[in-house]
Design a protein around this motif. Structure first.
Motif, short mmCIF file in Angstrom:
data_model
loop_
_atom_site.label_atom_id
_atom_site.label_comp_id
_atom_site.label_asym_id
_atom_site.label_seq_id
_atom_site.Cartn_x
_atom_site.Cartn_y
_atom_site.Cartn_z
N PRO A 190 0.82 -1.22 0.00
CA PRO A 190 0.00 0.00 0.00
C PRO A 190 0.86 1.27 0.00
O PRO A 190 1.81 1.39 0.77
N MET A 191 0.51 2.21 -0.88
CA MET A 191 1.21 3.50 -0.93
C MET A 191 0.29 4.62 -0.46
O MET A 191 0.44 5.14 0.64
N ILE A 192 -0.66 4.99 -1.30
CA ILE A 192 -1.65 6.01 -0.95
C ILE A 192 -2.98 5.29 -0.78
O ILE A 192 -3.58 4.82 -1.76
N GLY A 193 -3.40 5.18 0.45
CA GLY A 193 -4.59 4.38 0.69
C GLY A 193 -4.29 2.93 0.39
O GLY A 193 -3.34 2.35 0.91
N ASP A 194 -5.08 2.35 -0.51
CA ASP A 194 -4.88 0.96 -0.92
C ASP A 194 -4.28 0.85 -2.31
O ASP A 194 -4.34 -0.20 -2.95
N LEU A 195 -3.72 1.94 -2.81
CA LEU A 195 -3.07 1.93 -4.12
C LEU A 195 -1.69 1.28 -4.03
O LEU A 195 -0.94 1.54 -3.10
N TYR A 196 -1.35 0.45 -5.01
CA TYR A 196 -0.05 -0.21 -5.04
C TYR A 196 0.41 -0.30 -6.49
O TYR A 196 -0.35 -0.03 -7.44
N PHE A 197 1.67 -0.71 -6.69
CA PHE A 197 2.15 -0.98 -8.04
C PHE A 197 3.02 -2.23 -8.02
O PHE A 197 3.64 -2.58 -7.01
N ASP A 198 3.06 -2.91 -9.19
CA ASP A 198 3.87 -4.11 -9.41
C ASP A 198 4.73 -3.92 -10.64
O ASP A 198 4.28 -3.36 -11.64
N ILE A 199 5.98 -4.37 -10.55
CA ILE A 199 6.86 -4.46 -11.71
C ILE A 199 7.22 -5.93 -11.87
O ILE A 199 7.81 -6.53 -10.96
N THR B 264 7.62 -10.64 -21.43
CA THR B 264 6.77 -9.47 -21.16
C THR B 264 7.27 -8.76 -19.91
O THR B 264 7.44 -9.39 -18.85
N LEU B 265 7.49 -7.48 -20.03
CA LEU B 265 7.83 -6.63 -18.89
C LEU B 265 6.65 -5.70 -18.66
O LEU B 265 6.26 -4.95 -19.57
N ARG B 266 6.07 -5.74 -17.47
CA ARG B 266 4.86 -4.96 -17.22
C ARG B 266 4.99 -4.09 -15.98
O ARG B 266 5.67 -4.44 -15.02
N LEU B 267 4.34 -2.94 -16.02
CA LEU B 267 4.22 -2.03 -14.88
C LEU B 267 2.74 -1.76 -14.70
O LEU B 267 2.09 -1.14 -15.56
N VAL B 268 2.18 -2.24 -13.59
CA VAL B 268 0.75 -2.11 -13.37
C VAL B 268 0.50 -1.40 -12.05
O VAL B 268 1.29 -1.52 -11.10
N PHE B 269 -0.60 -0.67 -12.01
CA PHE B 269 -1.06 -0.03 -10.78
C PHE B 269 -2.39 -0.65 -10.40
O PHE B 269 -3.26 -0.88 -11.26
N GLY B 270 -2.53 -0.96 -9.10
CA GLY B 270 -3.74 -1.63 -8.66
C GLY B 270 -4.34 -1.02 -7.42
O GLY B 270 -3.73 -0.20 -6.73
N TRP B 271 -5.56 -1.44 -7.17
CA TRP B 271 -6.29 -1.00 -5.97
C TRP B 271 -6.70 -2.23 -5.19
O TRP B 271 -7.38 -3.11 -5.71
N GLN B 272 -6.27 -2.28 -3.91
CA GLN B 272 -6.52 -3.44 -3.05
C GLN B 272 -7.84 -3.23 -2.32
O GLN B 272 -7.90 -2.51 -1.32
#
Length: 542
Positions: A450-459, A479-487
């Protein structure tokens, strides 16, 4: 004239006795036999140690009365052996005048230290004798001569027993515990050489149970009080209380007390508590307590206490706590490790350092686990093919995009380092071949949390082997991916983000995956073409 003569003789009558009394020599003070009282805290000294000290004091100060417990005697010396505020042992010598002297020591079970302590105490006692004034001198302070004529002045003499009562410290001798004489039988004699034919048969000393040889050679071997030097036997070396030096045996070395030196055996080495040095055995090394140094064995190393050093074995290592390293071809087992474990199988409670092996199992790892399979309740950095952390969930992940196959997989790992395994599917874009594109892949990535609230990122980086219809013809897709998610919950989140895809294939249009009409950047005649294109994906995990 008559009056003058009478006055002269009267003066002689009174003056001469007074001068005689004035010239009487003074009686020197009398010395009292010293009393030495031992007060020991069982946390610092056992019965054997205090009895050893008592016997050494009787030997060095034969006129002294040595006893244990509390004695109400003003002339008693007190030996106080107790723990200080920090829990460390200390020995104080308190004189009858309440002067306190401290004697430093390290090992209360070391017989030589007891001898040294006894010598220092004996020096203090003999150099500071207790002296008392004789009874007659106590009664003399009556300076007025006429008082001598009064008979009652002689009656205080019955009080003379006061000095006689001072030997009262002799009475507590009855309080000496019955077990005290037993350790006196354990007094040892240091000898330069012993040849041990067999237990009970020694030369030139027939009875070797109380001997401490400097040099010992044995045929079968024997049992001694201890060793202070070197010994070698074909079968066994056995010491009842301590070993300082080197032991070599074809069979085994056994020391019931502490070891300070080197043990080498084909069979086994056995050391008592609080031992240090090097133990090398083809069979096993056993420590009945804490061990400081190196245990090296082809079979196993076992310490019932803590190991401050290294355990290395072809078979297994076992210890309560290791401050250093456990290295084994088989298994390393401990309750706690502050250092590193290296083995095919590592099992530990808590690790502050690293586990490196085929299978690593721990309760808590403050460091890294590197292996094929890592299992822990909590681990900072698990690196392996399969890493199961019970404080982190195992998630099902599904994602896909316009220019990439749909991926179905499982994501697991630690708090930040995670792994992904799964398969991908993409329908055919070729009218001539309706077979779908199928792939199998594995990936590794970083999860921010978690970064801001429940926002996170994965590489993440995912590698797949893909094929269409003919599984003999494989293509490689990375495949190289950068995704942002909400938990949304602990086990449900959605994510989206860009990706970069790279494919090495001999298919003419890369299975129709590249977005738009991007041409291959490498297409040598007769060789596979390399394709590179961007992508956009969206997914969910639960």
């Amino acid at each position: 004239m008559r009056r003058a003569v009478t006055s002269f003789f009267l003066a002689l009558f009174f003056v001469i006795p007074a001068s005689v009394d004035a010239q009487e020599p003074e009686v020197p003070p009398a010395r009292v036999a010293p009393t030495i009282v031992l007060n020991f805290d069982r946390l610092c000294a056992d019965v054997a140690s205090e009895s050893k000290l008592a016997s050494e004091l009787r030997l060095r100060v034969p006129e002294a009365i040595v006893t244990l417990g509390e004695v109400d005697a003003p002339t008693a010396w007190r030996i106080v052996w107790q723990t200080d505020d920090e829990g460390l042992c200390q020995l104080d010598v308190v004189s009858p005048d309440a002067d306190r002297s401290r004697i430093e020591f390290k090992n209360p079970s070391d017989a030589r230290e007891m001898e040294l302590i006894a010598s220092q105490v004996a020096f203090l006692v003999t150099m500071n004798p207790i002296e008392v004034e004789p009874a007659a001198a106590v009664e003399k302070p009556k300076e007025d001569p006429p008082v001598v004529e009064e008979p009652p002045a002689e009656e205080p003499k019955p009080e003379e027993p006061k000095p006689e009562e001072e030997p009262k410290p002799e009475e507590p001798v009855v309080e000496v515990p019955p077990e005290e004489p037993a350790p006196e039988e354990e007094d040892y004699v240091v000898v330069p050489f012993v040849f041990s034919v067999a237990p009970g048969l020694h030369f030139p000393h027939r009875h070797a149970a109380n001997l401490v040889p400097r040099l010992n050679f044995g045929f079968i071997g024997g049992t001694h009080y201890g060793l202070d030097g070197f010994e070698a036997s074909l079968v066994l070396n056995r010491e009842r209380y301590f070993m300082r030096g080197v032991q070599i045996a074809m069979g085994f070395n056994q020391v019931h007390g502490s070891v300070d030196g080197v043990q080498v055996a084909m069979g086994a080495n056995m050391a008592g508590p609080e031992s240090k040095g090097v133990s090398v055995a083809f069979g096993a090394n056993l420590a009945d307590g804490n061990f400081q140094g190196v245990q090296a064995a082809f079979g196993a190393n076992i310490a019932e206490g803590d190991v401050d050093g290294v355990q290395t074995a072809f078979g297994a290592n076992m210890s309560r706590r290791v401050n250093g390293a456990q290295v084994a071809f088989g298994a390393s087992v401990a309750n706690e490790v502050d250092g590193v474990q290296i083995a095919v199988a590592n099992v530990v409670g808590k690790v502050d350092g690293a586990q490196i092996g085929g299978v690593n199992a721990a309760t808590e790892v403050d460091g890294a686990q590197i292996g094929l399979v890592n299992v822990a309740d909590k681990s900072d950095v698990p690196i392996g093919l399969i890493s199961i952390m019970f404080d982190q969930p195992v998630l099902v992940t599904i994602w896909g995009g316009v220019s990439s196959p749909t991926f179905f997989g499982i994501q697991h790992g630690g708090k930040h380092l995670r792994y992904m395994y799964g398969a991908s599917f993409h329908p055919s874009n070729d009218e001539a071949d309706s077979s779908p594109l199928i792939g199998l892949g594995i990936g590794v990535g970083y999860h921010s949390g978690p970064m801001i609230g429940d926002l996170y990122f994965d590489i993440d980086a995912i590698a797949q082997q893909v094929s269409q219809g003919d599984f003999a013809k494989q293509s490689f897709l990375a495949t190289l991916r950068l995704v942002f998610g909400w938990q949304f919950t602990d086990r449900f989140s959605v994510f989206a983000g860009p990706s970069v895809n790279w494919m090495l294939t001999d298919d003419d249009d890369a299975y129709g995956l590249p977005f738009g009409s991007i041409e291959p950047y490498s297409n040598e005649p007769g060789q596979a073409a390399a394709w590179l294109w961007p992508g956009l994906l969206i997914g969910v995990q639960f």
